[in-house]
Design a protein around this motif. Structure first.
Motif, PDB file in Angstrom:
ATOM      1  N   GLU A 137      48.637 -36.406 -42.954  1.00 47.97           N
ATOM      2  CA  GLU A 137      49.766 -37.257 -42.572  1.00 47.97           C
ATOM      3  C   GLU A 137      50.170 -36.932 -41.149  1.00 47.97           C
ATOM      4  O   GLU A 137      50.341 -35.767 -40.792  1.00 47.97           O
ATOM      5  N   SER A 200      47.264 -46.507 -40.369  1.00 40.97           N
ATOM      6  CA  SER A 200      46.597 -45.532 -41.227  1.00 40.97           C
ATOM      7  C   SER A 200      45.121 -45.882 -41.261  1.00 40.97           C
ATOM      8  O   SER A 200      44.738 -47.044 -41.348  1.00 40.97           O
ATOM      9  N   PHE A 205      46.969 -40.735 -42.874  1.00 36.30           N
ATOM     10  CA  PHE A 205      48.143 -41.568 -43.131  1.00 36.30           C
ATOM     11  C   PHE A 205      49.116 -41.467 -41.967  1.00 36.30           C
ATOM     12  O   PHE A 205      49.568 -40.377 -41.622  1.00 36.30           O
ATOM     13  N   ALA A 207      52.669 -42.077 -40.898  1.00 35.93           N
ATOM     14  CA  ALA A 207      53.904 -42.237 -41.660  1.00 35.93           C
ATOM     15  C   ALA A 207      54.727 -43.424 -41.183  1.00 35.93           C
ATOM     16  O   ALA A 207      55.353 -44.115 -41.991  1.00 35.93           O
TER      17      ALA A 207
END
Length: 270
Positions: A137, A200, A205, A207
């Motif tokens: 992330e 993403s 990922f 955020a």
């Protein structure tokens, strides 16, 4: 753990198992030398399909990255460079002399610093930065912080690293020092690339780019056949007006509270 997340008892209800993103990430085609369909373009590690196809799990990714980087590429790329249709350069060519001087200057600098920190300590600190801010992330704030931290670490590295041994000997400490210096350049490049890629992508990922998802309220009936999100759902999880006594109502089929179901559903997981 599964029961706490889903609100279902796996001893009574079959577990819901589905392919995750790791199984569908694919990889570019390469030959046995790890060269792609574009001559001179080599694809390594998780970016190719060679050893594990579309499967991207921790152990297989680590094995493929190490095998490609340490054992395959040092031989296959050398063969390509030796056979490629490049113009031949004499040993006294200015480009050759510049490359030799640059390499020798870097070696001399690493050996002459004689600082107080080991190469491994810098390597570990760099790994911690990448793990915290450029992992699965990523956020804009975290990536910008990582870039600054890597730049500071690199500046300190070339002032305070300690490399033992001599250049004339088989010096693994010197070899490691050169690699960690390269890792810092690569780490900063990865963070810069991740910062500019706002969507993403693959298994990473971003955020800030997630799409809000509305899930059914987790207020369910106490029937033994009820499932999370079914039954007497009255509102969305974002605006649920159910009282605490209702959301904590036990599910008679497995003894797991609907509060756990609410947590699961609000997380946006399938």
């Amino acid at each position: 753990m599964y029961a706490q997340i889903t609100g279902e008892n796996p001893y009574e209800t079959p577990m819901r198992i589905y392919p995750a993103v790791h199984y569908t990430m694919g990889g570019l085609w390469v030959d046995y030398d790890l060269q792609s369909s574009i001559p001179g373009l080599y694809v390594t590690g998780e970016a190719n399909f060679s050893d594990h196809g579309a499967n991207r799990l921790g152990a297989s990714a680590l094995m493929q990255g190490l095998a490609d980087g340490y054992f395959v590429l040092p031989n296959t790329i050398n063969d390509y460079l030796a056979d490629a249709p490049f113009d031949k350069l004499a040993d006294d060519h200015p480009a050759v002399a510049e490359a030799k001087a640059s390499a020798q200057g870097r070696i001399d600098t690493l050996l002459s610093i004689q600082g107080t920190r080991s190469v491994d300590s810098y390597h570990k600190e760099l790994g911690h930065i990448m793990w915290e801010y450029c992992g699965m992330e990523r956020t804009e704030e975290g990536l910008k912080k990582a870039i600054g931290l890597i730049q500071e670490l690199r500046e300190d590295y070339w002032k305070n690293v300690r490399v033992t041994g001599k250049n004339e000997d088989f010096n693994q400490a010197l070899e490691r020092a050169g690699r960690v210096a390269d890792f810092m350049e690569l780490g900063e490049l990865m963070c810069v690339d991740a910062l500019h890629r706002r969507e993403s992508c693959g298994g990473h990922f971003r955020a800030e780019s997630q799409t809000p998802r509305v899930r059914p309220c987790a207020t369910t009936t106490s029937s033994s056949t009820s499932r999370p999100g079914s039954g007497t759902a009255r509102a969305t999880c974002r605006s649920c007006t159910a009282s605490p006594s209702t959301t904590r109502q036990s599910n008679s089929s497995n003894g797991v509270t609907s509060e756990a179901q609410a947590t699961y559903l609000a997380s946006g997981r399938p």
